[in-house]
Design a protein around this motif. Structure first.
Motif, PDB file in Angstrom:
ATOM      1  N   ASP A  12      49.714  56.526  36.920  1.00  0.00           N
ATOM      2  CA  ASP A  12      48.790  56.619  37.727  1.00  0.00           C
ATOM      3  C   ASP A  12      49.180  56.733  39.150  1.00  0.00           C
ATOM      4  O   ASP A  12      50.683  55.550  39.170  1.00  0.00           O
ATOM      5  N   ASP A  13      48.686  57.177  39.878  1.00  0.00           N
ATOM      6  CA  ASP A  13      49.496  57.594  41.271  1.00  0.00           C
ATOM      7  C   ASP A  13      49.147  56.702  42.692  1.00  0.00           C
ATOM      8  O   ASP A  13      50.035  56.394  43.850  1.00  0.00           O
ATOM      9  N   THR A  14      47.740  55.771  42.349  1.00  0.00           N
ATOM     10  CA  THR A  14      47.608  55.189  42.968  1.00  0.00           C
ATOM     11  C   THR A  14      48.354  53.228  43.090  1.00  0.00           C
ATOM     12  O   THR A  14      48.511  52.899  41.486  1.00  0.00           O
ATOM     13  N   CYS A  15      49.233  53.252  44.109  1.00  0.00           N
ATOM     14  CA  CYS A  15      49.527  51.453  43.947  1.00  0.00           C
ATOM     15  C   CYS A  15      48.406  50.584  43.629  1.00  0.00           C
ATOM     16  O   CYS A  15      47.093  50.615  44.086  1.00  0.00           O
ATOM     17  N   ARG A  58      57.190  47.634  44.129  1.00  0.00           N
ATOM     18  CA  ARG A  58      58.096  48.743  43.528  1.00  0.00           C
ATOM     19  C   ARG A  58      57.505  48.573  42.176  1.00  0.00           C
ATOM     20  O   ARG A  58      57.204  47.592  41.019  1.00  0.00           O
ATOM     21  N   PHE A  59      57.348  49.639  41.222  1.00  0.00           N
ATOM     22  CA  PHE A  59      56.532  49.761  39.937  1.00  0.00           C
ATOM     23  C   PHE A  59      58.032  50.273  38.317  1.00  0.00           C
ATOM     24  O   PHE A  59      58.491  51.584  38.969  1.00  0.00           O
ATOM     25  N   ASN A  60      58.290  49.420  37.550  1.00  0.00           N
ATOM     26  CA  ASN A  60      59.397  50.563  37.004  1.00  0.00           C
ATOM     27  C   ASN A  60      58.652  51.866  36.228  1.00  0.00           C
ATOM     28  O   ASN A  60      57.740  51.761  35.536  1.00  0.00           O
ATOM     29  N   LEU A  61      58.728  53.037  36.166  1.00  0.00           N
ATOM     30  CA  LEU A  61      57.796  53.979  35.753  1.00  0.00           C
ATOM     31  C   LEU A  61      58.022  54.111  33.794  1.00  0.00           C
ATOM     32  O   LEU A  61      57.653  55.014  33.355  1.00  0.00           O
ATOM     33  N   CYS A  62      59.460  53.519  33.513  1.00  0.00           N
ATOM     34  CA  CYS A  62      59.532  53.301  31.633  1.00  0.00           C
ATOM     35  C   CYS A  62      58.216  52.574  31.970  1.00  0.00           C
ATOM     36  O   CYS A  62      57.238  52.814  30.705  1.00  0.00           O
ATOM     37  N   THR A  63      57.466  51.207  31.711  1.00  0.00           N
ATOM     38  CA  THR A  63      56.855  50.651  31.582  1.00  0.00           C
ATOM     39  C   THR A  63      55.499  50.083  31.865  1.00  0.00           C
ATOM     40  O   THR A  63      54.725  49.373  31.832  1.00  0.00           O
ATOM     41  N   GLY A  64      55.834  49.772  33.104  1.00  0.00           N
ATOM     42  CA  GLY A  64      54.648  50.477  34.286  1.00  0.00           C
ATOM     43  C   GLY A  64      54.596  48.785  35.039  1.00  0.00           C
ATOM     44  O   GLY A  64      54.069  48.493  35.863  1.00  0.00           O
ATOM     45  N   GLN A  65      55.483  48.680  34.627  1.00  0.00           N
ATOM     46  CA  GLN A  65      55.683  46.311  34.992  1.00  0.00           C
ATOM     47  C   GLN A  65      55.657  46.599  36.644  1.00  0.00           C
ATOM     48  O   GLN A  65      57.003  47.322  36.958  1.00  0.00           O
ATOM     49  N   PRO A  78      53.355  42.605  46.675  1.00  0.00           N
ATOM     50  CA  PRO A  78      51.938  42.192  46.535  1.00  0.00           C
ATOM     51  C   PRO A  78      51.273  42.403  45.816  1.00  0.00           C
ATOM     52  O   PRO A  78      50.382  42.395  45.769  1.00  0.00           O
ATOM     53  N   ALA A  79      52.253  43.477  44.637  1.00  0.00           N
ATOM     54  CA  ALA A  79      51.518  44.076  44.197  1.00  0.00           C
ATOM     55  C   ALA A  79      51.892  43.290  42.755  1.00  0.00           C
ATOM     56  O   ALA A  79      52.263  42.172  42.795  1.00  0.00           O
ATOM     57  N   GLU A  80      50.894  42.780  42.110  1.00  0.00           N
ATOM     58  CA  GLU A  80      50.549  41.382  40.910  1.00  0.00           C
ATOM     59  C   GLU A  80      50.559  42.882  39.689  1.00  0.00           C
ATOM     60  O   GLU A  80      50.398  41.895  38.515  1.00  0.00           O
ATOM     61  N   GLU A  81      49.222  43.584  39.279  1.00  0.00           N
ATOM     62  CA  GLU A  81      49.032  44.051  38.449  1.00  0.00           C
ATOM     63  C   GLU A  81      50.267  45.429  37.984  1.00  0.00           C
ATOM     64  O   GLU A  81      50.519  45.936  38.651  1.00  0.00           O
ATOM     65  N   ASN A  82      50.046  45.429  36.547  1.00  0.00           N
ATOM     66  CA  ASN A  82      51.496  46.224  36.081  1.00  0.00           C
ATOM     67  C   ASN A  82      50.733  48.094  36.580  1.00  0.00           C
ATOM     68  O   ASN A  82      49.578  48.246  36.823  1.00  0.00           O
ATOM     69  N   LEU A  83      50.874  49.116  36.426  1.00  0.00           N
ATOM     70  CA  LEU A  83      51.037  50.902  37.065  1.00  0.00           C
ATOM     71  C   LEU A  83      50.708  50.848  35.191  1.00  0.00           C
ATOM     72  O   LEU A  83      51.467  50.633  34.099  1.00  0.00           O
ATOM     73  N   ARG A  84      49.716  51.430  35.469  1.00  0.00           N
ATOM     74  CA  ARG A  84      48.990  52.081  34.105  1.00  0.00           C
ATOM     75  C   ARG A  84      49.984  53.538  33.895  1.00  0.00           C
ATOM     76  O   ARG A  84      50.239  54.038  34.354  1.00  0.00           O
ATOM     77  N   THR A  85      50.846  53.824  32.626  1.00  0.00           N
ATOM     78  CA  THR A  85      51.841  54.577  32.164  1.00  0.00           C
ATOM     79  C   THR A  85      51.249  55.304  30.807  1.00  0.00           C
ATOM     80  O   THR A  85      50.214  55.218  30.423  1.00  0.00           O
ATOM     81  N   TYR A  86      51.456  56.959  30.987  1.00  0.00           N
ATOM     82  CA  TYR A  86      50.950  57.682  30.187  1.00  0.00           C
ATOM     83  C   TYR A  86      52.556  58.652  29.680  1.00  0.00           C
ATOM     84  O   TYR A  86      53.447  58.656  29.838  1.00  0.00           O
TER      85      TYR A  86
END
Length: 99
Positions: free
Chosen positions: A37-40, A65-72, A77-85
């Motif tokens: 997802d492109d949105t933080c 910052r987010f890991n693009l392999c895992t979405g972690q 201040p972000a607390e929710e992982n990023l959705r990856t595809y």
């Protein structure tokens, strides 16, 4: 689903793709294509306007910052992982599974 062409995304670069009402981030990490997802997850900021270092994308707004392999999520201040595809490259076509 075909999202882009490999030639549109040089190594070390990322871009936003709008598809069926979704804002997706594509990133070329050392020749491997990642999609997320492109949105933080912290606020409505486009990650494609942030910075990419290796497989880590940094939000331009507050620095999460987010890991693009895992979405972690790696930094507040972000607390929710990023959705990856899942991504598959077929010839020059970048295919992303959006299910």
């Amino acid at each position: 689903m075909k999202i882009a062409r490999r030639g549109e995304l040089a190594p070390g670069k990322m871009k936003r793709v709008d598809h069926d009402g979704r804002r997706l981030l594509l990133a070329n990490v050392d020749g491997k294509i990642h999609a997320a997802d492109d949105t933080c997850t912290h606020e409505d900021a486009s990650l494609s306007t942030g910075s990419l270092k290796g497989d880590i994308v940094k939000c331009p707004l507050h620095g999460s910052r987010f890991n693009l392999c895992t979405g972690q999520v790696l930094d507040d201040p972000a607390e929710e992982n990023l959705r990856t595809y899942p991504v598959r490259v077929d010839g020059d076509d970048i295919l992303v599974c959006l299910d």
